[in-house]
Design a protein around this motif. Structure first.
Motif, PDB file in Angstrom:
ATOM      1  N   THR A  47       1.081  -1.565  -0.406  1.00  0.00           N
ATOM      2  CA  THR A  47      -0.002   0.140   0.012  1.00  0.00           C
ATOM      3  C   THR A  47       1.087   0.867  -0.632  1.00  0.00           C
ATOM      4  N   ASP A  48       0.103   2.282   0.152  1.00  0.00           N
ATOM      5  CA  ASP A  48       1.556   3.479   0.298  1.00  0.00           C
ATOM      6  C   ASP A  48       1.980   3.796   1.318  1.00  0.00           C
ATOM      7  N   ARG A  49       1.642   3.403   2.257  1.00  0.00           N
ATOM      8  CA  ARG A  49       2.237   2.969   3.496  1.00  0.00           C
ATOM      9  C   ARG A  49       3.061   2.260   3.806  1.00  0.00           C
ATOM     10  N   GLY A  50       3.281   1.009   2.681  1.00  0.00           N
ATOM     11  CA  GLY A  50       4.449  -0.719   3.054  1.00  0.00           C
ATOM     12  C   GLY A  50       3.963  -1.127   2.775  1.00  0.00           C
ATOM     13  N   LYS A  51       4.987  -2.201   2.635  1.00  0.00           N
ATOM     14  CA  LYS A  51       4.478  -3.800   2.892  1.00  0.00           C
ATOM     15  C   LYS A  51       3.654  -4.684   3.251  1.00  0.00           C
ATOM     16  N   TYR A  52       3.321  -5.684   3.262  1.00  0.00           N
ATOM     17  CA  TYR A  52       2.922  -6.585   4.122  1.00  0.00           C
ATOM     18  C   TYR A  52       2.568  -7.944   3.544  1.00  0.00           C
ATOM     19  N   ILE A  53       2.365  -9.047   4.179  1.00  0.00           N
ATOM     20  CA  ILE A  53       2.344 -10.238   4.108  1.00  0.00           C
ATOM     21  C   ILE A  53       0.762 -10.552   4.501  1.00  0.00           C
ATOM     22  N   LEU A  71      -1.353 -16.732  16.291  1.00  0.00           N
ATOM     23  CA  LEU A  71      -1.648 -15.535  16.426  1.00  0.00           C
ATOM     24  C   LEU A  71      -1.138 -14.533  17.601  1.00  0.00           C
ATOM     25  N   GLU A  72      -2.074 -14.771  18.909  1.00  0.00           N
ATOM     26  CA  GLU A  72      -1.953 -14.288  20.125  1.00  0.00           C
ATOM     27  C   GLU A  72      -0.388 -14.522  20.937  1.00  0.00           C
ATOM     28  N   LEU A  73       0.264 -16.308  20.292  1.00  0.00           N
ATOM     29  CA  LEU A  73       1.534 -16.125  20.631  1.00  0.00           C
ATOM     30  C   LEU A  73       2.364 -15.178  20.100  1.00  0.00           C
ATOM     31  N   LEU A  74       2.012 -14.350  18.737  1.00  0.00           N
ATOM     32  CA  LEU A  74       3.313 -13.513  18.030  1.00  0.00           C
ATOM     33  C   LEU A  74       2.655 -12.428  18.700  1.00  0.00           C
ATOM     34  N   ALA A  87       0.680 -10.012  13.436  1.00  0.00           N
ATOM     35  CA  ALA A  87      -0.710  -9.916  12.589  1.00  0.00           C
ATOM     36  C   ALA A  87      -0.912  -8.710  13.301  1.00  0.00           C
ATOM     37  N   ILE A  88      -1.532  -8.414  12.020  1.00  0.00           N
ATOM     38  CA  ILE A  88      -2.141  -7.115  12.176  1.00  0.00           C
ATOM     39  C   ILE A  88      -3.552  -7.059  12.567  1.00  0.00           C
ATOM     40  N   PRO A  89      -4.333  -6.271  13.454  1.00  0.00           N
ATOM     41  CA  PRO A  89      -5.586  -6.351  13.723  1.00  0.00           C
ATOM     42  C   PRO A  89      -6.552  -5.767  12.702  1.00  0.00           C
ATOM     43  N   PHE A 111       0.052  -9.743   8.295  1.00  0.00           N
ATOM     44  CA  PHE A 111       0.985  -9.528   8.942  1.00  0.00           C
ATOM     45  C   PHE A 111       2.924  -8.956   8.598  1.00  0.00           C
ATOM     46  N   THR A 112       2.876  -7.696   9.456  1.00  0.00           N
ATOM     47  CA  THR A 112       3.823  -7.094   9.621  1.00  0.00           C
ATOM     48  C   THR A 112       5.111  -7.463   8.309  1.00  0.00           C
ATOM     49  N   PHE A 113       5.857  -7.180   7.237  1.00  0.00           N
ATOM     50  CA  PHE A 113       6.840  -7.306   6.687  1.00  0.00           C
ATOM     51  C   PHE A 113       7.956  -7.357   7.423  1.00  0.00           C
ATOM     52  N   ALA A 114       8.598  -8.808   6.739  1.00  0.00           N
ATOM     53  CA  ALA A 114       9.898  -8.727   8.075  1.00  0.00           C
ATOM     54  C   ALA A 114      10.907  -8.450   6.778  1.00  0.00           C
ATOM     55  N   GLU A 115      11.351  -7.369   7.328  1.00  0.00           N
ATOM     56  CA  GLU A 115      12.508  -6.113   6.098  1.00  0.00           C
ATOM     57  C   GLU A 115      13.786  -7.516   6.512  1.00  0.00           C
TER      58      GLU A 115
END
Length: 326
Positions: A47-53, A71-74, A87-89, A111-115
């Motif tokens: 998106t215009d804010r960055g990458k996601y998985i 997901l709750e462990l993460l 995971a992103i809510p 999910f947030t993107f791993a750089e």
């Protein structure tokens, strides 16, 4: 016209992400691509804010409780400042989205993107060992709210054996040998199950490629799809298994990456000698688990497990158990 049941659906990537993006506060979609048809379906989205998985769990691969455990462990690990892809809510706070697929209900999570990138050498193995020790330490303090399968004898040996034996019907000698090896390994695991070994939440797939290393030396763990309660020796053994698998000589652990990984781990989080002594056993268990995974998922991935596949996979298994007197 034939009416045939679908086993696995691949969604249109752009339609999928545009629909999902409406549920999240992540900006305006700019593009997506289908990365892999693995244990689950994985998409990279921007998106215009960055990458996601975006992960779409395969139908009946994991239960809803299994997924919520992960997901709750993460989320917990992230709250401990552990470097994990989490995971992103959604806008409503929910972590999971149900998808009505032809084969049945499937679950999606963003999910947030791993750089960074995957890299295994002596230096990254050292930093990875430190990071895994810290991961285990953080997970020692987590109390799950949801039930999930355990990385126990049933999951690591019994179920994989049921999956792979039908594929060896045309190789009866190999089938017999696999059963004999599995029985020996199971007896040893039964003994371990009654002992006081290090047992706790495990990543389940620490082969060294489920982590990305950035240029600044930082790293990010991802893909906890195989996580669960289990032996920490097994968790560590997966890294050694990856280093040894395919090598001509499997009689020793001589590998600079394994040495760097284990030394770094033990500096952060000591393990008992009995725990460390289990690692060769778990390398063999991991090999059987992998063959069972490949054959068990053949309805979705394809039955490419031919004689060449079994020649290589069983050669390593038999050489390893013989070399280490398992």
């Amino acid at each position: 016209m034939l009416n045939v049941t679908a086993v696995h659906t691949v969604f249109h990537k752009d339609e999928l992400f545009e629909a999902m993006a409406e549920l999240y506060d992540i900006g305006t979609p700019q593009g997506s691509r289908f990365l892999s048809n693995g244990l689950n379906d994985t998409y990279e989205a921007e998106t215009d804010r960055g990458k996601y998985i975006l992960r779409i769990y395969k139908h009946k691969w994991r239960t809803e409780a299994d997924i919520r455990f992960e997901l709750e462990l993460l989320a917990y690990l992230s709250s401990w400042d552990m470097p994990v892809s989490h995971a992103i809510p959604r806008k409503d706070g929910e972590l999971l989205t149900e998808l009505d697929a032809p084969e049945g209900i499937r679950y999606a999570a963003l999910f947030t993107f791993a750089e960074g990138a995957g890299k295994v050498d002596a230096e990254t193995s050292k930093s990875y060992g430190h990071a895994v020790a810290r991961l285990h330490h953080a997970m020692d303090h987590y109390t799950p709210k949801h039930s999930r399968f355990e990385l126990d004898t049933r999951h690591l040996l019994d179920e994989p054996l049921q999956q792979l034996l039908p594929f060896l019907k045309h190789r009866p000698a190999d089938g017999k040998q696999v059963i004999e090896i599995a029985e020996r390994l199971k007896k040893q695991l039964d003994t371990v199950s009654s002992g006081s070994y290090d047992w706790g939440i495990c990543h389940g797939d620490l082969h060294g490629w489920n982590v990305y290393h950035a240029d600044d030396g930082s790293l990010t763990h991802f893909d906890f799809d195989c996580c669960g309660m289990g032996w920490r020796s097994y968790d560590l053994s997966v890294f050694l298994w990856d280093r040894m698998h395919g090598k001509q000589d499997s009689s020793s652990f001589e590998d600079e990456c394994w040495d760097a990984f284990l030394h770094a781990y033990l500096k952060e989080r000591p393990l008992s000698e009995p725990d460390l002594a289990l690692i060769p056993l778990f390398v063999a268990v991991r090999q059987l688990w992998l063959i069972g995974l490949h054959t068990g998922r053949s309805a979705v991935w394809g039955a490419w497990q031919d004689d060449g596949y079994f020649d290589g996979k069983l050669k390593f298994l038999t050489h390893w158990v013989d070399a280490h007197k398992l």
